[in-house]
Design a protein around this motif. Sequence first.
Motif, short mmCIF file in Angstrom:
data_model
loop_
_atom_site.label_atom_id
_atom_site.label_comp_id
_atom_site.label_asym_id
_atom_site.label_seq_id
_atom_site.Cartn_x
_atom_site.Cartn_y
_atom_site.Cartn_z
N TYR A 38 0.84 -1.21 0.00
CA TYR A 38 0.00 0.00 0.00
C TYR A 38 0.87 1.25 0.00
CZ TYR A 38 -3.51 3.43 1.35
OH TYR A 38 -4.32 4.53 1.38
N GLY A 39 1.85 1.29 0.86
CA GLY A 39 2.74 2.44 0.92
C GLY A 39 3.50 2.65 -0.38
N ASP A 40 3.95 1.56 -1.00
CA ASP A 40 4.64 1.65 -2.30
C ASP A 40 3.70 2.24 -3.35
OD1 ASP A 40 6.91 0.58 -1.17
OD2 ASP A 40 6.69 -1.40 -2.13
N PHE A 41 2.44 1.82 -3.33
CA PHE A 41 1.49 2.33 -4.31
C PHE A 41 1.23 3.83 -4.09
CE2 PHE A 41 -2.74 3.67 -5.51
CZ PHE A 41 -2.67 3.44 -6.87
N VAL A 42 1.05 4.24 -2.85
CA VAL A 42 0.80 5.66 -2.58
C VAL A 42 2.00 6.49 -3.02
CG1 VAL A 42 0.39 7.37 -0.76
CG2 VAL A 42 -0.87 5.21 -0.74
N GLU A 43 3.20 6.01 -2.75
CA GLU A 43 4.41 6.71 -3.18
C GLU A 43 4.45 6.82 -4.71
OE1 GLU A 43 9.27 6.44 -2.74
OE2 GLU A 43 8.01 5.02 -1.67
N LEU A 44 4.12 5.74 -5.41
CA LEU A 44 4.07 5.76 -6.87
C LEU A 44 3.03 6.75 -7.37
CD1 LEU A 44 4.76 4.55 -9.68
CD2 LEU A 44 2.98 2.85 -9.21
N LEU A 45 1.86 6.76 -6.76
CA LEU A 45 0.79 7.67 -7.16
C LEU A 45 1.22 9.13 -7.00
CD1 LEU A 45 -2.14 8.14 -8.06
CD2 LEU A 45 -2.78 8.01 -5.63
N VAL A 46 1.81 9.46 -5.87
CA VAL A 46 2.25 10.83 -5.62
C VAL A 46 3.33 11.23 -6.62
CG1 VAL A 46 3.43 12.34 -3.96
CG2 VAL A 46 1.56 10.84 -3.20
N THR A 47 4.27 10.34 -6.89
CA THR A 47 5.32 10.61 -7.87
C THR A 47 4.72 10.87 -9.24
OG1 THR A 47 6.92 9.27 -6.66
CG2 THR A 47 7.38 9.67 -8.99
N MET A 48 3.77 10.05 -9.65
CA MET A 48 3.15 10.23 -10.96
C MET A 48 2.37 11.54 -11.03
SD MET A 48 1.96 6.28 -11.68
CE MET A 48 0.93 6.72 -13.04
N MET A 49 1.69 11.90 -9.94
CA MET A 49 0.95 13.17 -9.92
C MET A 49 1.91 14.35 -10.04
SD MET A 49 -1.98 12.23 -7.09
CE MET A 49 -2.28 13.94 -6.70
N ARG A 50 3.05 14.28 -9.34
CA ARG A 50 4.04 15.36 -9.43
C ARG A 50 4.62 15.46 -10.84
NH1 ARG A 50 7.00 14.16 -3.75
NH2 ARG A 50 5.66 15.45 -2.46
N GLU A 51 4.94 14.33 -11.43
CA GLU A 51 5.49 14.33 -12.78
C GLU A 51 4.49 14.91 -13.78
OE1 GLU A 51 6.76 10.34 -13.59
OE2 GLU A 51 8.53 10.52 -12.33
N HIS A 52 3.24 14.53 -13.61
CA HIS A 52 2.19 15.04 -14.50
C HIS A 52 2.04 16.55 -14.34
CE1 HIS A 52 -1.48 15.09 -16.86
NE2 HIS A 52 -2.04 15.79 -15.89
N ALA A 53 2.12 17.03 -13.11
CA ALA A 53 1.94 18.46 -12.83
C ALA A 53 3.10 19.29 -13.35
CB ALA A 53 1.77 18.69 -11.33
N THR A 54 4.30 18.71 -13.40
CA THR A 54 5.47 19.47 -13.84
C THR A 54 5.79 19.27 -15.31
OG1 THR A 54 6.97 17.71 -13.13
CG2 THR A 54 6.49 19.48 -11.54
N ALA A 55 5.08 18.37 -15.99
CA ALA A 55 5.32 18.14 -17.42
C ALA A 55 4.82 19.34 -18.21
CB ALA A 55 4.60 16.87 -17.88
N PRO A 56 5.57 19.76 -19.24
CA PRO A 56 5.10 20.86 -20.09
C PRO A 56 3.75 20.51 -20.71
CG PRO A 56 7.38 20.27 -20.61
CD PRO A 56 6.86 19.24 -19.66
N ALA A 57 2.93 21.52 -20.96
CA ALA A 57 1.61 21.30 -21.56
C ALA A 57 1.74 20.50 -22.84
CB ALA A 57 0.93 22.63 -21.84
N GLY A 58 0.93 19.47 -22.96
CA GLY A 58 0.95 18.62 -24.15
C GLY A 58 2.10 17.64 -24.18
N LYS A 59 2.91 17.63 -23.14
CA LYS A 59 4.07 16.74 -23.12
C LYS A 59 4.01 15.75 -21.96
CE LYS A 59 6.38 18.77 -26.46
NZ LYS A 59 6.83 18.13 -27.65
N ALA A 60 2.83 15.48 -21.47
CA ALA A 60 2.68 14.52 -20.37
C ALA A 60 3.20 13.18 -20.82
CB ALA A 60 1.23 14.42 -19.93
N LYS A 61 3.83 12.48 -19.89
CA LYS A 61 4.37 11.16 -20.19
C LYS A 61 3.22 10.20 -20.52
CE LYS A 61 8.44 11.67 -17.37
NZ LYS A 61 9.24 11.14 -16.30
#
Length: 64
Positions: A38-61
């Motif tokens: 569960y903790g690993d999943f929450v960490e993965l989710l938060v990481t993915m949300m941060r990456e999505h938020a910092t990705a340039p517009a139209g350049k989401a992974k």
Amino acid sequence: GVEAPLSPADLALVLRALGIGLAIEALVSPEAVRDDLYGDFVELLVTMMREHATAPAGKAKPRS
């Protein structure tokens, strides 16, 4: 500083339900659920949300 893809209430509900589901699965099949899953999943989710938020517009992974 990251905008969640769901409302905080919805995100909390999903995470709580996932935790409950994993807890029940661990009771039924203890060897199937790692203690830190569960903790690993929450960490993965938060990481993915941060990456999505910092990705340039139209350049989401792309999702895999």
